[in-house]
Design a protein around this motif. Structure first.
Motif, mmCIF file in Angstrom:
data_model
loop_
_atom_site.group_PDB
_atom_site.id
_atom_site.type_symbol
_atom_site.label_atom_id
_atom_site.label_comp_id
_atom_site.label_asym_id
_atom_site.label_seq_id
_atom_site.Cartn_x
_atom_site.Cartn_y
_atom_site.Cartn_z
ATOM 1 N N PHE A 84 50.066 55.445 51.690
ATOM 2 C CA PHE A 84 48.785 54.888 52.126
ATOM 3 C C PHE A 84 48.848 53.366 52.138
ATOM 4 C CE2 PHE A 84 44.551 53.276 51.087
ATOM 5 C CZ PHE A 84 43.832 53.763 52.163
ATOM 6 N N TYR A 87 51.192 52.167 55.083
ATOM 7 C CA TYR A 87 50.618 52.249 56.426
ATOM 8 C C TYR A 87 49.426 51.343 56.603
ATOM 9 C CZ TYR A 87 53.837 56.062 57.214
ATOM 10 O OH TYR A 87 54.977 56.804 57.362
ATOM 11 N N GLN A 88 48.710 50.986 55.532
ATOM 12 C CA GLN A 88 47.650 50.002 55.625
ATOM 13 C C GLN A 88 48.223 48.599 55.813
ATOM 14 O OE1 GLN A 88 44.332 50.585 55.810
ATOM 15 N NE2 GLN A 88 44.921 52.736 55.844
ATOM 16 N N TRP A 89 49.403 48.378 55.232
ATOM 17 C CA TRP A 89 50.054 47.084 55.276
ATOM 18 C C TRP A 89 50.683 46.821 56.647
ATOM 19 C CZ3 TRP A 89 54.905 45.674 51.960
ATOM 20 C CH2 TRP A 89 55.092 44.311 51.985
#
Length: 90
Positions: A84, A87-89
């Protein structure tokens, strides 16, 4: 054998192969970069926890090791915190 997991042929898993629907060579391999990112975060947190314990900072040591434990429990439940974050980064 100490490095048994690095072997290509592992006879211990032969009974479990019969449970697969397809041959093992037909399964799609997972992407490798999220796994490396997860290992890096766990390595850093456990290393920081170890150093904290060695320096006598027990509360900080417990916090770092607890973060890895919580991430492991949520991974067992099906939610991967490190993926998580990755993929946010990106």
């Amino acid at each position: 054998m100490p490095f048994r997991s690095s072997l290509c042929f592992q006879p211990d898993y032969l009974p479990g192969i019969a449970l697969f629907e397809k041959r093992t060579s037909e399964y799609i391999q997972k992407e490798h970069s999220p796994q490396q990112f997860n290992q890096l975060i766990a390595f850093v947190c456990l290393g920081a926890g170890l150093i904290s314990f060695l320096l006598g900072w027990t509360v900080i040591g417990y916090l770092f090791t607890l973060m890895v434990g919580i991430a492991s429990l949520t991974a067992i439940a099906g939610f991967f915190i490190c993926c998580f974050i990755l993929y946010q980064w990106e």
